[in-house]
Motif scaffolding. Sequence first.
Motif, PDB file in Angstrom:
ATOM      1  N   TYR A  52       6.478  15.992  -0.849  1.00 46.58           N
ATOM      2  CA  TYR A  52       6.357  15.188   0.377  1.00 46.58           C
ATOM      3  C   TYR A  52       5.951  13.731   0.143  1.00 46.58           C
ATOM      4  O   TYR A  52       6.245  12.880   0.967  1.00 46.58           O
ATOM      5  N   CYS A  53       5.215  13.432  -0.895  1.00 50.25           N
ATOM      6  CA  CYS A  53       4.552  12.127  -1.003  1.00 50.25           C
ATOM      7  C   CYS A  53       5.086  11.238  -2.112  1.00 50.25           C
ATOM      8  O   CYS A  53       5.004  10.008  -2.021  1.00 50.25           O
ATOM      9  N   CYS A  56       7.381   7.814  -1.905  1.00 44.31           N
ATOM     10  CA  CYS A  56       6.832   6.484  -1.605  1.00 44.31           C
ATOM     11  C   CYS A  56       5.575   6.185  -2.413  1.00 44.31           C
ATOM     12  O   CYS A  56       5.395   5.057  -2.882  1.00 44.31           O
ATOM     13  N   HIS A  57       4.680   7.174  -2.564  1.00 43.53           N
ATOM     14  CA  HIS A  57       3.401   6.902  -3.236  1.00 43.53           C
ATOM     15  C   HIS A  57       3.495   7.063  -4.755  1.00 43.53           C
ATOM     16  O   HIS A  57       2.505   6.797  -5.449  1.00 43.53           O
ATOM     17  N   ASP A  67       8.479   1.006  -0.169  1.00 39.54           N
ATOM     18  CA  ASP A  67       7.908   0.513   1.067  1.00 39.54           C
ATOM     19  C   ASP A  67       6.397   0.260   0.985  1.00 39.54           C
ATOM     20  O   ASP A  67       5.647   0.629   1.883  1.00 39.54           O
ATOM     21  N   ALA A  69       3.921   1.624  -0.095  1.00 36.65           N
ATOM     22  CA  ALA A  69       2.967   2.719   0.151  1.00 36.65           C
ATOM     23  C   ALA A  69       1.800   2.542  -0.818  1.00 36.65           C
ATOM     24  O   ALA A  69       2.006   2.347  -2.010  1.00 36.65           O
ATOM     25  N   PRO A  70       0.555   2.580  -0.323  1.00 33.95           N
ATOM     26  CA  PRO A  70      -0.580   2.288  -1.198  1.00 33.95           C
ATOM     27  C   PRO A  70      -0.773   3.307  -2.323  1.00 33.95           C
ATOM     28  O   PRO A  70      -0.301   4.439  -2.240  1.00 33.95           O
ATOM     29  N   MET A  90      -2.575  11.284   6.608  1.00 36.42           N
ATOM     30  CA  MET A  90      -1.657  12.336   6.167  1.00 36.42           C
ATOM     31  C   MET A  90      -1.266  13.232   7.349  1.00 36.42           C
ATOM     32  O   MET A  90      -0.115  13.608   7.512  1.00 36.42           O
ATOM     33  N   ARG A  94       0.665   6.737  10.431  1.00 35.80           N
ATOM     34  CA  ARG A  94       0.277   5.452  11.011  1.00 35.80           C
ATOM     35  C   ARG A  94       1.456   4.954  11.807  1.00 35.80           C
ATOM     36  O   ARG A  94       2.463   4.512  11.245  1.00 35.80           O
ATOM     37  N   MET A  99       4.665   5.460   7.273  1.00 34.39           N
ATOM     38  CA  MET A  99       3.801   6.622   7.054  1.00 34.39           C
ATOM     39  C   MET A  99       3.824   7.522   8.286  1.00 34.39           C
ATOM     40  O   MET A  99       3.209   7.201   9.307  1.00 34.39           O
ATOM     41  N   TYR A 102       2.227  14.536   8.750  1.00 31.48           N
ATOM     42  CA  TYR A 102       2.737  15.734   8.071  1.00 31.48           C
ATOM     43  C   TYR A 102       2.184  17.043   8.631  1.00 31.48           C
ATOM     44  O   TYR A 102       2.550  18.116   8.168  1.00 31.48           O
ATOM     45  N   PRO A 167      -0.438  -2.983   3.467  1.00 28.47           N
ATOM     46  CA  PRO A 167      -0.696  -2.179   4.673  1.00 28.47           C
ATOM     47  C   PRO A 167      -0.934  -3.010   5.939  1.00 28.47           C
ATOM     48  O   PRO A 167      -1.401  -4.144   5.872  1.00 28.47           O
ATOM     49  N   ALA A 168      -0.605  -2.397   7.063  1.00 27.11           N
ATOM     50  CA  ALA A 168      -0.754  -3.029   8.377  1.00 27.11           C
ATOM     51  C   ALA A 168      -2.220  -2.911   8.807  1.00 27.11           C
ATOM     52  O   ALA A 168      -2.630  -1.901   9.360  1.00 27.11           O
ATOM     53  N   TYR A 296      13.923  14.168   3.893  1.00 30.57           N
ATOM     54  CA  TYR A 296      14.229  13.957   2.458  1.00 30.57           C
ATOM     55  C   TYR A 296      13.764  15.135   1.605  1.00 30.57           C
ATOM     56  O   TYR A 296      14.258  15.343   0.520  1.00 30.57           O
TER      57      TYR A 296
HETATM   58  C1  HEC Z   1       8.375   7.207   3.492  1.00 34.38           C
HETATM   59  C2  HEC Z   1       7.317   6.725   2.652  1.00 34.38           C
HETATM   60  C3  HEC Z   1       6.021   7.513   2.629  1.00 34.38           C
HETATM   61  C4  HEC Z   1       5.846   8.866   2.385  1.00 34.38           C
HETATM   62  C5  HEC Z   1       6.913   9.886   2.057  1.00 34.38           C
HETATM   63  C6  HEC Z   1       4.417   9.105   2.462  1.00 34.38           C
HETATM   64  N1  HEC Z   1       3.759   7.942   2.739  1.00 34.38           N
HETATM   65 FE1  HEC Z   1       1.729   7.719   2.896  1.00 34.38          FE
HETATM   66  N2  HEC Z   1       1.987   5.751   3.360  1.00 34.38           N
HETATM   67  C7  HEC Z   1       3.184   5.093   3.377  1.00 34.38           C
HETATM   68  C8  HEC Z   1       2.973   3.719   3.783  1.00 34.38           C
HETATM   69  C9  HEC Z   1       4.036   2.660   3.923  1.00 34.38           C
HETATM   70  C10 HEC Z   1       1.571   3.591   4.012  1.00 34.38           C
HETATM   71  C11 HEC Z   1       0.835   2.348   4.471  1.00 34.38           C
HETATM   72  C12 HEC Z   1       1.041   2.182   5.950  1.00 34.38           C
HETATM   73  C13 HEC Z   1       0.298   0.987   6.485  1.00 34.38           C
HETATM   74  O1  HEC Z   1      -0.902   1.141   6.756  1.00 34.38           O
HETATM   75  O2  HEC Z   1       0.913  -0.058   6.643  1.00 34.38           O
HETATM   76  C14 HEC Z   1       0.988   4.891   3.722  1.00 34.38           C
HETATM   77  C15 HEC Z   1      -0.372   5.161   3.817  1.00 34.38           C
HETATM   78  C16 HEC Z   1      -0.957   6.345   3.429  1.00 34.38           C
HETATM   79  C17 HEC Z   1      -2.387   6.586   3.388  1.00 34.38           C
HETATM   80  C18 HEC Z   1      -3.480   5.588   3.716  1.00 34.38           C
HETATM   81  C19 HEC Z   1      -3.953   4.967   2.404  1.00 34.38           C
HETATM   82  C20 HEC Z   1      -4.920   3.837   2.555  1.00 34.38           C
HETATM   83  O3  HEC Z   1      -5.032   3.044   1.602  1.00 34.38           O
HETATM   84  O4  HEC Z   1      -5.555   3.701   3.590  1.00 34.38           O
HETATM   85  C21 HEC Z   1      -2.566   7.853   2.937  1.00 34.38           C
HETATM   86  C22 HEC Z   1      -3.866   8.561   2.691  1.00 34.38           C
HETATM   87  C23 HEC Z   1      -1.246   8.409   2.718  1.00 34.38           C
HETATM   88  N3  HEC Z   1      -0.284   7.471   3.028  1.00 34.38           N
HETATM   89  C24 HEC Z   1      -1.007   9.677   2.249  1.00 34.38           C
HETATM   90  C25 HEC Z   1       0.261  10.247   2.129  1.00 34.38           C
HETATM   91  C26 HEC Z   1       0.485  11.611   1.739  1.00 34.38           C
HETATM   92  C27 HEC Z   1      -0.611  12.571   1.329  1.00 34.38           C
HETATM   93  C28 HEC Z   1       1.835  11.815   1.776  1.00 34.38           C
HETATM   94  C29 HEC Z   1       2.578  13.111   1.525  1.00 34.38           C
HETATM   95  C30 HEC Z   1       2.135  14.229   2.339  1.00 34.38           C
HETATM   96  C31 HEC Z   1       2.459  10.560   2.170  1.00 34.38           C
HETATM   97  N4  HEC Z   1       1.467   9.643   2.373  1.00 34.38           N
HETATM   98  C32 HEC Z   1       3.832  10.358   2.291  1.00 34.38           C
HETATM   99  C33 HEC Z   1       4.433   5.614   3.089  1.00 34.38           C
HETATM  100  C34 HEC Z   1       4.702   6.954   2.844  1.00 34.38           C
END
Ligand code: HEC
Length: 366
Positions: A52-53, A56-57, A67, A69-70, A90, A94, A99, A102, A167-168, A296
């Motif tokens: 799942y993650c 991007c991450h 994109d 992703a942090p 998660m 956001r 993001m 899930y 991040p926004a 995806y």
């Molecule tokens: C399609 C791309 C994408 C996927 C897939 C994705 N993320 Fe993210 N995630 C992002 C983006 C972009 C941000 C930042 C959004 C913002 O605040 O602008 C983010 C932010 C986060 C944050 C906040 C981090 C912080 O620094 O505050 C967490 C925690 C997080 N994601 C966890 C997850 C987890 C766990 C998964 C899988 C279950 C996941 N993400 C899947 C794109 C994604």
Amino acid sequence: MSIAVKVLSIGTVLVTFLFHSTASAQERERRSPPRKLTAHQAEVAAANYQKYCALCHGKDREGHANDHAPSLRSKSLMESGIAHQVLRPMQYGRKGTAMGGYLDEVGGPMTLDETWDLTYWLFEQAGYDRLKFSTNPVLGDVKRGEQVYQQQCANCHGVKGEGVNAPALMNQSALAHNTDEFIRHAIVNGRQDTPMQAYKDKLSEEDIDNITAFLRSKSLGWKAEKPILRALPEPADYIVNKDGDDPNFDLKDGMYVLSSDLNDALVAKKRMVLLDTRVTSVWQTAHIEGSIPFPYYADLDETVRGIPKDVQIVAYCSCPRAAADYTINKLRDRGYTRTAVLWEGIFGWMHQGFPVQRGEIEGVND
Ligand code: HEC
Ligand code: HEC
């Protein structure tokens, strides 16, 4: 105008009230995660992370694979405060960023337990002791904070905190989950191995407080929304405009279709299959009408059944293309050649004023 001001002041009062009523430990004290995963839970969490993650991450939690992703392993994030700061984004996502949420409750693929386990897995992988922050507000001069923000931060985080390649920071769901001390800790220490540098030697302590207070002043309050989940389309409904002609798109780089061309084709009732490749919760929130949830991470053997090979397929996501590119490349490997990706993604589509179908919200919890 006066209504907006009123809402803002009620929000501020509420937030202040919450801070005071829950503020307990003033001092930071070290604490270890309350939950130790079993070997089986850790294995499932690791697999869920990759499924799942990682798109991007990044495969190793390094962030910025797609994109902006942090990083999900930087010291300053993973030592920061409470589990909810990882858990909530998660679960609920956001809003307005790539993001998505899930948690199954909002239409995502993970159970409550799985989201908790993945949170603790991320903490365990990073291996830092967690600091305990108070939930007290950080006080500062909002006006001065805004000036410094615009000079130092806006080129990455956006003039309105909307996120450009970072991040926004003024996103309402982010402000709701990120406490003042969490934000200040990020500014002071930066995020290791990412473009976010530490400001502790670059800005005075007062200015860091001022920026934090400025960011907080943008918070209007936020509530978890419980959508009424729509029934998913059946294979018989996959093709939009079954009796229409082929759209005959002129694809950019052999791959991409512009929003305006896709909209023209829909208006002209051309025959197509539209794939929404984002996490399924955001399909529930808003999608291009007629699109089918085709995330995806789905098992392609399951999902392609029912999609004929001779029809034009268009995939889209919000990242703005990563999930759609990934899916279309897999389909092309399987012989689906009449395939394309929406160039601007669904946010670009919406910014140009093209229509989406929105979900309903049930009321509120949390
Ligand atoms: C399609 C791309 C994408 C996927 C897939 C994705 N993320 Fe993210 N995630 C992002 C983006 C972009 C941000 C930042 C959004 C913002 O605040 O602008 C983010 C932010 C986060 C944050 C906040 C981090 C912080 O620094 O505050 C967490 C925690 C997080 N994601 C966890 C997850 C987890 C766990 C998964 C899988 C279950 C996941 N993400 C899947 C794109 C994604
Ligand atoms: C060169 C671009 C850049 C500049 C300039 C910049 N940042 Fe960042 N910032 C980032 C990136 C990228 C991240 C995400 C890092 C990661 O965790 O992968 C980030 C993360 C953050 C976070 C953590 C957000 C979260 O949800 O975890 C905060 C808070 C933050 N920045 C505040 C600021 C402030 C305040 C300034 C100005 C003093 C600033 N940043 C300047 C790029 C930048």
